[in-house]
Motif scaffolding. Structure first.
Motif, PDB file in Angstrom:
ATOM      1  N   CYS A 100      -5.506  -0.367  -8.640  1.00  0.00           N
ATOM      2  CA  CYS A 100      -5.505  -0.796  -7.242  1.00  0.00           C
ATOM      3  C   CYS A 100      -4.207  -0.355  -6.602  1.00  0.00           C
ATOM      4  N   HIS A 101      -4.328   0.456  -5.555  1.00  0.00           N
ATOM      5  CA  HIS A 101      -3.171   0.999  -4.839  1.00  0.00           C
ATOM      6  C   HIS A 101      -2.806   0.058  -3.696  1.00  0.00           C
ATOM      7  N   ASN A 102      -1.549  -0.399  -3.686  1.00  0.00           N
ATOM      8  CA  ASN A 102      -1.056  -1.316  -2.655  1.00  0.00           C
ATOM      9  C   ASN A 102       0.060  -0.632  -1.878  1.00  0.00           C
ATOM     10  N   CYS A 103      -0.339   0.220  -0.966  1.00  0.00           N
ATOM     11  CA  CYS A 103       0.588   1.154  -0.323  1.00  0.00           C
ATOM     12  C   CYS A 103       1.663   0.439   0.500  1.00  0.00           C
ATOM     13  N   SER A 104       1.255  -0.482   1.377  1.00  0.00           N
ATOM     14  CA  SER A 104       2.227  -1.178   2.224  1.00  0.00           C
ATOM     15  C   SER A 104       3.237  -1.950   1.391  1.00  0.00           C
ATOM     16  N   PRO A 123     -10.880   5.687 -10.964  1.00  0.00           N
ATOM     17  CA  PRO A 123     -11.316   4.951  -9.770  1.00  0.00           C
ATOM     18  C   PRO A 123     -10.151   4.140  -9.198  1.00  0.00           C
ATOM     19  N   VAL A 124      -9.804   4.399  -7.942  1.00  0.00           N
ATOM     20  CA  VAL A 124      -8.680   3.722  -7.304  1.00  0.00           C
ATOM     21  C   VAL A 124      -9.194   2.862  -6.154  1.00  0.00           C
ATOM     22  N   ALA A 125      -8.827   1.593  -6.162  1.00  0.00           N
ATOM     23  CA  ALA A 125      -9.166   0.671  -5.081  1.00  0.00           C
ATOM     24  C   ALA A 125      -7.976   0.553  -4.133  1.00  0.00           C
ATOM     25  N   LEU A 126      -8.160  -0.203  -3.071  1.00  0.00           N
ATOM     26  CA  LEU A 126      -7.102  -0.369  -2.076  1.00  0.00           C
ATOM     27  C   LEU A 126      -6.875  -1.856  -1.835  1.00  0.00           C
ATOM     28  N   GLY A 127      -5.601  -2.260  -1.867  1.00  0.00           N
ATOM     29  CA  GLY A 127      -5.256  -3.652  -1.610  1.00  0.00           C
ATOM     30  C   GLY A 127      -4.117  -3.765  -0.620  1.00  0.00           C
ATOM     31  N   LYS A 131      -8.595  12.920   0.915  1.00  0.00           N
ATOM     32  CA  LYS A 131      -9.459  13.135   2.070  1.00  0.00           C
ATOM     33  C   LYS A 131      -9.863  11.770   2.648  1.00  0.00           C
ATOM     34  N   PRO A 132     -10.157  11.708   3.933  1.00  0.00           N
ATOM     35  CA  PRO A 132     -10.551  10.422   4.521  1.00  0.00           C
ATOM     36  C   PRO A 132     -11.718   9.763   3.794  1.00  0.00           C
ATOM     37  N   ALA A 133     -12.692  10.556   3.366  1.00  0.00           N
ATOM     38  CA  ALA A 133     -13.827   9.963   2.646  1.00  0.00           C
ATOM     39  C   ALA A 133     -13.369   9.306   1.348  1.00  0.00           C
ATOM     40  N   GLU A 134     -12.365   9.896   0.678  1.00  0.00           N
ATOM     41  CA  GLU A 134     -11.847   9.296  -0.551  1.00  0.00           C
ATOM     42  C   GLU A 134     -11.196   7.946  -0.261  1.00  0.00           C
ATOM     43  N   ILE A 135     -10.456   7.880   0.842  1.00  0.00           N
ATOM     44  CA  ILE A 135      -9.803   6.625   1.209  1.00  0.00           C
ATOM     45  C   ILE A 135     -10.840   5.553   1.521  1.00  0.00           C
ATOM     46  N   LEU A 136     -11.878   5.922   2.255  1.00  0.00           N
ATOM     47  CA  LEU A 136     -12.919   4.956   2.580  1.00  0.00           C
ATOM     48  C   LEU A 136     -13.665   4.509   1.326  1.00  0.00           C
ATOM     49  N   ARG A 137     -13.840   5.404   0.391  1.00  0.00           N
ATOM     50  CA  ARG A 137     -14.469   5.031  -0.878  1.00  0.00           C
ATOM     51  C   ARG A 137     -13.588   4.060  -1.657  1.00  0.00           C
ATOM     52  N   MET A 138     -12.262   4.256  -1.596  1.00  0.00           N
ATOM     53  CA  MET A 138     -11.338   3.320  -2.227  1.00  0.00           C
ATOM     54  C   MET A 138     -11.513   1.915  -1.664  1.00  0.00           C
ATOM     55  N   ALA A 139     -11.711   1.839  -0.336  1.00  0.00           N
ATOM     56  CA  ALA A 139     -11.792   0.549   0.347  1.00  0.00           C
ATOM     57  C   ALA A 139     -13.178  -0.080   0.274  1.00  0.00           C
ATOM     58  N   THR A 158     -13.682  -3.409  -8.873  1.00  0.00           N
ATOM     59  CA  THR A 158     -12.623  -4.226  -9.489  1.00  0.00           C
ATOM     60  C   THR A 158     -13.012  -5.695  -9.565  1.00  0.00           C
ATOM     61  N   THR A 159     -14.145  -6.062  -8.975  1.00  0.00           N
ATOM     62  CA  THR A 159     -14.548  -7.463  -8.886  1.00  0.00           C
ATOM     63  C   THR A 159     -15.779  -7.748  -9.742  1.00  0.00           C
ATOM     64  N   PRO A 160     -16.078  -9.014  -9.993  1.00  0.00           N
ATOM     65  CA  PRO A 160     -17.319  -9.342 -10.702  1.00  0.00           C
ATOM     66  C   PRO A 160     -18.577  -9.026  -9.894  1.00  0.00           C
ATOM     67  N   PHE A 161     -18.435  -8.808  -8.581  1.00  0.00           N
ATOM     68  CA  PHE A 161     -19.607  -8.454  -7.763  1.00  0.00           C
ATOM     69  C   PHE A 161     -20.081  -7.043  -8.067  1.00  0.00           C
ATOM     70  N   ALA A 162     -19.150  -6.200  -8.489  1.00  0.00           N
ATOM     71  CA  ALA A 162     -19.433  -4.837  -8.974  1.00  0.00           C
ATOM     72  C   ALA A 162     -20.408  -4.087  -8.076  1.00  0.00           C
TER      73      ALA A 162
END
Length: 511
Positions: free
Chosen positions: A306-310, A331-335, A369-377, A384-388
């Motif tokens: 999970c990438h936490n940029c800010s 697989p990278v998520a965004l937090g 790419k923007p699509a990659e960022i949106l896929r992260m989010a 990363t969650t149990p909802f999967a």
């Protein structure tokens, strides 16, 4: 209830190669909180004439966004702690005021939903007291998410050592002047729940919230320096027993990398790998100071990041090697972590920040790419969650968690149609473009208002509560924070003197 979600463009999700899967001029049929059918607007209208209709021309639908790493409501800055380097920030945060858990949770939940977040990974870092007190606090946090209608994956973080600096509490107390030791020891004692009882809290929460559509419980071993080997083994056992995924902070700062070497003689990731704490069910929060070998291990085991940029910017942690993560297929998520770059929880802004931070110099250099960022989010955050696979996309059978955007407002006064929709969306979407947010088929936010709660009234409650004079306990903690901070600074003086190895292992060599 049957509802048709209609739009000029619907982003269903992403193909295996990362390409956006779009439906033009389509609609989603929502029944019982699930996407049941996808088709052309006219066709679905005719086959379901009695369905309620939301959206229409000038609208775009995307999967609900996932904030995959979140802690608190009112930010540390709001409560009096400026942005320090992370290790000093822990001492500064001793001075934070107490905020009622319900109000604190709702404060940031309002911000998240208004920016399109439908699911949050709530990592509850600390709560004082024994199991009953911790369960009560957890219940207030979870109930606040249920109040607003969000989907939440909650965890109470495991932590059994080194509560202020990267050494045993008893050893740090010995460093302090004798007059400071009683207050510091009392503070440590407030959070000294035995490991066995922390494990029992996890199981109690899973029993309490079993079979609830919008709430899941997962495991959050805090970080290597906060965990004994016994705690690491306990986390692995909990995962094995229940199948619950894990989210662990790791290698956020250079000091954490140095700590791992001092403790293990090698890599933090190698150490937790020995306990089975890698794989598709494990997410590493931050991962800023990972070596090439660490990245290879993540890729080989399927471990998520999970990438936490800010947060990495604000706490002087560094720039995570995002391009190297994605090049290896991790697989990278965004937090958004404690707070975003604007001291709020705006996922649309966080996506833009991550998009632009990692554009390395050079014509042929890598960049997301923007699509990659949106896929992260979306998709990767969901993973990363149990909802999967229930969330993060809008294919048939998925949960009806989605965001309806006003495309006309987003593109006004002009936007060339030659660019990809995902490019335009990630670059230009703002909170005022969010027209509606749906979770499990229920519209919880529409036209700037929350359907279950009165946001202005809740903010007034917060203002009234925080307008009260400081309590005696808050005054004591504020004093303790100011007194102990110089000793924390002294502890870390020279901590990084141990060399980090060849320059090419630095994560900042390739952002």
């Amino acid at each position: 209830m049957t509802t048709l979600i209609e739009a000029d463009h619907i982003l269903l999700g992403f193909a295996k190669d990362g390409a956006p899967e779009l439906v033009e001029g389509g609609a989603l049929l929502i029944e019982n909180g699930v996407v049941r059918e996808i088709g052309e607007i006219g066709t679905l209208r005719r086959s379901h004439p009695g369905a309620a209709r939301i959206g229409g021309r000038g609208r775009v639908v995307i999967p609900g966004l996932v904030n995959a790493h979140h802690h608190v409501g009112l930010t540390p800055l709001q409560l009096g702690s400026p942005d320090h380097a992370l290790e000093l920030w822990f001492a500064s945060r001793l001075a934070l005021r107490d905020v009622p858990p319900r109000l604190d949770t709702l404060y940031s939940a309002f911000e998240m939903v208004a920016s399109g977040v439908t699911t949050v990974q709530h990592l509850h870092s600390r709560a004082p007291g024994g199991p009953e007190a911790v369960l009560a606090t957890a219940g207030q946090v979870i109930d606040a998410y249920r109040e607003i209608g969000m989907r939440a994956s909650y965890s109470f973080a495991l932590r059994d050592q080194n509560r202020l600096v990267y050494e045993a509490d008893e050893a740090f107390l010995e460093r302090l002047p004798s007059d400071l030791r009683p207050a510091m020891a009392a503070y440590f004692q407030r959070f000294a729940m035995p490991l066995k009882e922390q494990v029992e809290v996890f199981h109690a929460l899973r029993r309490r919230y079993a079979r609830q559509e919008r709430i899941e419980i997962q495991i959050a071993p805090s970080n290597l320096h906060w965990l004994s080997d016994a705690a690491l083994a306990s986390a692995a056992e909990m995962a094995s027993e229940t199948g619950a995924p894990l989210h662990i902070h790791l290698l956020e700062t250079p000091y954490q990398r140095a700590y791992a070497r001092k403790r293990t003689g090698g890599s933090a990731l190698d150490h937790i790998h020995r306990f089975g704490l890698t794989g598709p069910g494990v997410t590493l929060g931050h991962g800023v100071w990972m070596t090439e070998a660490d990245i290879e291990l993540c890729a080989h085991t399927g471990t998520r990041i999970c990438h936490n940029c800010s947060s990495n910017f604000r706490l002087k942690s560094g720039i995570a090697p995002l391009n190297r993560f994605t090049a290896k297929g991790i697989p990278v998520a965004l937090g958004i972590d404690e707070a975003g770059i604007n001291d709020d929880r705006d996922m649309l802004q966080e996506m833009r920040l991550a998009l632009h931070v990692h554009r390395e110099p050079g014509i042929d250099s890598p960049y997301p790419k923007p699509a990659e960022i949106l896929r992260m989010a979306t998709e990767h955050g969901a993973g990363t969650t149990p909802f999967a696979e229930r969330i993060g996309h809008l294919r048939e059978g998925a949960a009806a968690d989605l965001v309806l955007l006003d495309w006309d407002r987003l593109t006004y006064p002009y936007q060339s149609p030659d660019l990809a929709l995902t490019d335009i969306l990630v670059h230009r979407a703002r909170r005022d473009c969010v027209m509606a947010v749906m979770v499990a088929g229920e519209v919880i936010y529409e036209d700037g208002k929350f359907n279950r709660l009165d946001r202005p009234q809740t903010l007034n409650e917060i203002a009234e509560r925080m307008g009260q004079p400081l309590t005696a306990q808050e005054v004591e903690r504020r004093t303790l924070s100011a007194q102990v901070l110089p000793h924390v600074c002294k502890f870390y003086a020279g901590y990084l003197d141990e060399p980090f190895g060849p320059p090419h292992t630095s994560p900042n060599a390739s952002a």
